[in-house]
Design an enzyme around this catalytic site. Structure first.
Site, PDB file in Angstrom:
ATOM      1  N   HIS A 165       0.832  -1.199   0.000  1.00 38.65           N
ATOM      2  CA  HIS A 165       0.000   0.000   0.000  1.00 38.65           C
ATOM      3  C   HIS A 165       0.868   1.251   0.000  1.00 38.65           C
ATOM      4  O   HIS A 165       2.075   1.192   0.231  1.00 38.65           O
ATOM      5  CB  HIS A 165      -0.926   0.024   1.221  1.00 38.65           C
ATOM      6  CG  HIS A 165      -0.213   0.183   2.522  1.00 38.65           C
ATOM      7  ND1 HIS A 165       0.507  -0.842   3.104  1.00 38.65           N
ATOM      8  CD2 HIS A 165      -0.082   1.249   3.370  1.00 38.65           C
ATOM      9  CE1 HIS A 165       1.034  -0.425   4.241  1.00 38.65           C
ATOM     10  NE2 HIS A 165       0.716   0.851   4.432  1.00 38.65           N
ATOM     11  N   ASP A 167       0.412   5.131   1.930  1.00 36.78           N
ATOM     12  CA  ASP A 167      -0.341   5.545   3.110  1.00 36.78           C
ATOM     13  C   ASP A 167      -1.538   6.427   2.767  1.00 36.78           C
ATOM     14  O   ASP A 167      -1.442   7.347   1.950  1.00 36.78           O
ATOM     15  CB  ASP A 167       0.580   6.291   4.085  1.00 36.78           C
ATOM     16  CG  ASP A 167       1.577   5.363   4.756  1.00 36.78           C
ATOM     17  OD1 ASP A 167       1.295   4.152   4.843  1.00 36.78           O
ATOM     18  OD2 ASP A 167       2.643   5.841   5.194  1.00 36.78           O
ATOM     19  N   HIS A 314       4.716   0.110  -0.025  1.00 32.51           N
ATOM     20  CA  HIS A 314       5.470  -0.605   1.001  1.00 32.51           C
ATOM     21  C   HIS A 314       4.592  -1.641   1.676  1.00 32.51           C
ATOM     22  O   HIS A 314       3.363  -1.575   1.606  1.00 32.51           O
ATOM     23  CB  HIS A 314       6.052   0.356   2.049  1.00 32.51           C
ATOM     24  CG  HIS A 314       5.021   1.138   2.820  1.00 32.51           C
ATOM     25  ND1 HIS A 314       4.405   2.272   2.336  1.00 32.51           N
ATOM     26  CD2 HIS A 314       4.491   0.942   4.055  1.00 32.51           C
ATOM     27  CE1 HIS A 314       3.555   2.746   3.219  1.00 32.51           C
ATOM     28  NE2 HIS A 314       3.582   1.946   4.283  1.00 32.51           N
ATOM     29  N   ARG A 330       4.913   6.202  13.644  1.00 31.74           N
ATOM     30  CA  ARG A 330       4.954   6.844  12.331  1.00 31.74           C
ATOM     31  C   ARG A 330       4.262   8.196  12.370  1.00 31.74           C
ATOM     32  O   ARG A 330       3.229   8.362  13.041  1.00 31.74           O
ATOM     33  CB  ARG A 330       4.263   5.957  11.293  1.00 31.74           C
ATOM     34  CG  ARG A 330       4.496   6.376   9.844  1.00 31.74           C
ATOM     35  CD  ARG A 330       3.644   5.545   8.913  1.00 31.74           C
ATOM     36  NE  ARG A 330       2.285   6.083   8.794  1.00 31.74           N
ATOM     37  CZ  ARG A 330       1.221   5.377   8.434  1.00 31.74           C
ATOM     38  NH1 ARG A 330       1.346   4.086   8.185  1.00 31.74           N
ATOM     39  NH2 ARG A 330       0.035   5.949   8.340  1.00 31.74           N
TER      40      ARG A 330
END
Length: 368
Positions: A165, A167, A314, A330
């Site tokens: 995906h 983000d 990623h 994150r």
């Protein structure tokens, strides 16, 4: 209530040490039941456009810089992200745009500093459902270990290829740069993989490139809605569906990149259900099987990855539940609304033209 004293004021503003907290307490995330308004559009000014093509502020001050693969991934040693100058941040944004993902080890960056760093790159995203540290809604906590059988069963029931995906692409203005620090790692496993969206586009045949360039796709946060219902988590902002181009142009590099992935892409606009599924399944397999344009990073404690969601995909590898825990956090700044410029070039085309121009300039100088 006693009046504020220097001691109580200091305690109120005491920074959380998430690495220490997760090792002493385990789960520490909060899930506040507060409602957020819909996100408002904003004008994004990309730091990468202020970057130096030579990245001198980064490279000249690092002790070591090397590429992990020819296509994607660069590692830099000898710099602390907590101490970057503005020009170094600009150069980092440009490097991430070009190389996809940049890695740093032995970093002292804390989540408070990461939020400020994120603000330099865009508007930090506050997630609709996931847990975060107390007082840090812009930070997503990532914590998995062998002591949560429900979570283990959930991830082990999924195919690894399904995890690819970029983000929060369901937002109208999805993520630009993402900042991820892993401060607790299992003895082995727990790697993360990235794939180049530029090279994913370049490795499609020219007729297929032209076909997908004219398409748009619906992106949805349905997976987060389903997870919230499954776990009883409060949804703090309703998820939206957004329509984005299947091939997008990066505003800094001007390069074309594939922009669909199994995490959030729902369907292709204008195609039948069967046609949409056939096309998306092919593109998903193209990315997940693209080992010649992927990089796999083995984390060490206190490593940080800085990547550009507009030029990469990623996926985390959940292979460590039997051997230990993995914790990190994150920060995800959002950027411009995705667009496709029909005059933009592919990475390969642009680099080849620049190399040819440079060779011609050298030949002309030698013949003078």
């Amino acid at each position: 209530m006693p009046p504020n004293t220097p001691e109580t004021i200091s305690e109120q503003f005491k920074k959380l040490d998430l690495k220490k907290l997760v090792r002493e307490k385990g789960l520490y995330q909060v899930y506040p039941q507060v409602s957020y308004p819909p996100l408002e559009p904003f004008e994004h000014v990309d730091a990468g456009k202020r970057g130096d093509p030579k990245k001198a502020s980064l490279f000249d001050n690092a002790t070591e810089v090397f590429d992990l693969t020819p296509i994607i991934g660069t590692e830099i040693h000898g710099l602390q992200l907590s101490q970057l100058s503005d020009q170094q941040k600009n150069d980092l944004a440009l490097l991430a745009a070009e190389r996809g993902v940049v890695f740093f080890r032995n970093q002292d960056l804390d989540p408070y500093q990461a939020v400020e760093l994120g603000k330099y790159f865009g508007r930090p995203h506050i997630h609709n459902t996931v847990g975060h540290p107390e007082g840090l809604p812009e930070v997503i906590s990532l914590f998995y270990d062998e002591k949560n059988p429900t979570l283990t069963q959930y991830f082990e029931s999924k195919a690894a290829a399904d995890g690819w995906h970029s983000d929060i692409t369901y937002e109208n203005q999805p993520a630009g740069i993402s900042i991820l620090k892993i401060d607790t790692s299992p003895e082995s496993g727990g790697d993360t993989m990235w794939a180049s969206a530029y090279e994913a586009y370049d490795r499609l045949s020219p007729p297929f490139q032209k076909f997908v360039e004219g398409l748009s796709a619906v992106h949805t946060g349905q997976i987060h809605t389903e997870n919230a219902k499954r776990t009883g988590t409060f949804i703090r902002r309703e998820f939206v569906d957004s329509v984005h181009p299947v091939v997008r142009t990066h505003p800094v590099t001007g390069w074309k990149g594939l922009f669909v992935q199994p995490g959030f892409t729902k369907s292709i606009v204008g195609l039948s259900t069967r046609e949409s599924k056939l096309l998306l399944d092919h593109l998903y397999e193209h990315v997940s099987g693209g080992h010649n344009f992927q990089v796999r990073f083995k984390w060490e404690e206190d490593s940080v990855a800085i990547w550009d969601n507009r030029s990469t995909f990623h996926t985390a590898i959940f292979d460590y539940f039997s051997v230990g825990r993995r914790h990190g956090w994150r920060v995800t700044p959002t950027a411009e609304r995705p667009y496709f410029d029909p005059e933009s070039k592919s990475r390969r085309q642009d680099l080849a033209e620049k190399a040819a121009a440079a060779a011609a300039a050298v030949a002309k100088k030698d013949s003078a």
